[in-house]
Each structure stands twice: as C-alpha cells, then as structure tokens.
Design an enzyme around this catalytic site. Structure first.
Site: not given
Length: 265
Positions: A65, A82, A140, A160
């Site tokens: 991200h 996050e 991740h 992605r």
C-alpha cells in the site's frame, strides 16, 4: 448503525465475498453459504479509521500500500498503514511482511512475475493473540487458515505484485514506486496493554471481567469486541461487534466477561 442518546454507536457490518474467503464465520457472525473474506464496519460519516474482520482459506495476493503523499497525488486518497490482530489460526498459519534480505527493484519485478517473490518474503508464524504492524510501503501477504481483525487508515488503495495465477490485474510499476525492499520485523510485543502505537492510531487491549467505569479521553474511540460478551451502559455487546464512541462521550459502564481492542487516533 445503532445509536443511543449518549453518542455510543454500534457500527453496521458489510460482508464482502472474496475468492480466498470462508463460509465459516462463527463465533463472530453466522456461517454463510458464500465465501466471505472481509467484514467492514461503517455507517458513520467521516470515520477516522476502518475496522475489518478477515477470514481466509487461501493465500491473499502479495501486495503493498502507498503512503499518504503518493496516494494523494495518484488517487486523491489517504495512504494505508494497518495492523492485524490474530483471532483464530489453523496449525501452520502464517503471514508475510518485508523481505528476508535486501533486494533490488529489478529483482522484485522479476520475482513478482515468476512467483519467486513468495520465497523472498519473510514469513511469520501466526497464532491467536499475535499482533503484526504493517506500515505503508511494506510488501506483505496473509496466508490461509486465519481470522484477523484489521485496523487501518480509511483507504482501499492496494498494489498487487503476485496473485498465485488468479486472473486479476497486477500493479508492478506503482508497487515498485512505493515498496520498501529490505527486511522488516512486523511482529509486535504488547507493552502495558498497548498492541500498536503509530502516527495514525493506537490500539490497546481492554479486558473486562467486572463492572468497570470506563472513562475515554475527549477523542473518538472504537471498541472492537473480539471475545466474550457483556454490556456497554446496559446495552448488550458481543464478539464481532464494533462500537464507536463519539468525541465528548464521558464515563460509561462496562460489564461482563469480554476482550476488546480499544482504538483511537
């Protein structure tokens, strides 16, 4: 959304089907014939953070991200930092974050196209109660057999890198722009009940086993019930619910036998 006169709001869940999701959602929600991968909690305008529950039966894509600056320029959006708190895990379940060794942008591109990227990532065993912190820029992945609570900036911008042959778009150029290419220890250790404290949010464990007068600060707060049940000002709460305490809410009464995550900006 369910609100009372004191600014205590039960957020509404939205169930999202995913190819890697699960039909088994208990004890948080009723089981479902569709494969539910994510449950988003909302119903309040301008929520500062987004809470999700994730249910996995397959590996999620390897992804990254962007941070705030890149997301603002390219998507008119916030970035996405996050954290994950593990609620349930099958034996051998893992998450990945960062790389085993520092790599070059060219190797990241080649490994993403070949699938070698899976072997370059640093994988961590995941068990109930574990917490992982994933700042923007961290490459991740989430493995199969996990139920997670995810707390994040209110953004859905994802790039992605590798998707296990699924017919979905990759975003290699954008990912290479923002990806950190070095090792990173995502596992967090609890410190005085604090799981994660970062510029965007602070998440702490709040365990209730007796009647407790809960006095939040003046900031808005989220209470994410992850185990057990009880009451909030005599209103029933149970695992799988997220309550939003508006700014200015003063002393409240918590009772029962439950574990929640207390989240604030």
């Amino acid at each position: 959304m369910n609100a009372d006169e004191r600014g205590l709001i039960r957020l509404a869940p939205t169930f999202k089907e995913k190819v890697w999701g699960s039909t088994h959602l208990e004890p948080f929600f009723r089981n479902c014939p569709q494969k539910i991968g994510e449950v988003w909690f909302g119903g309040v305008d301008n929520l500062p953070l987004l809470v999700k529950f994730l249910f996995t039966t397959e590996k999620l894509s390897v992804q990254v991200h962007p941070g705030d600056d890149y997301a603002a320029v390219h998507h008119n959006s916030l970035g996405k930092t996050e954290m994950w708190h593990v609620l349930a895990a099958e034996p051998g379940a893992q998450i990945a974050a960062g790389f085993r060794e520092t790599i070059t942008p060219q190797r990241l591109r080649e490994a993403s196209l070949s699938g070698e990227i899976e072997n370059l990532l640093q994988w961590f065993d995941a068990a109930p109660g574990d917490t992982f912190y994933i700042p923007s820029g961290t490459v991740h992945a989430i493995g199969a057999g996990l139920t997670l609570c995810e707390i994040q900036q209110h953004s859905d911008v994802t790039y992605r890198l590798y998707d296990y042959g699924r017919p979905r778009e990759l975003h290699l150029d954008q990912a290479l722009d923002v990806a950190n290419l070095f090792p990173y220890n995502a596992r967090r250790q609890i410190n005085d009940d604090v799981l994660v404290s970062c510029p965007y949010f602070t998440t702490s464990k709040l365990c209730i086993c007796n009647p407790t007068n809960y006095i939040p600060s003046g900031k808005p707060r989220l209470l994410v019930v992850v185990q057990g049940s009880g009451t909030l000002n005599r209103k029933l709460l149970t695992a799988g619910e997220v309550w939003y305490l508006e700014a200015g809410v003063r002393e409240t009464e918590l009772d029962g036998n439950f574990l929640s995550l207390e989240v604030s900006e």
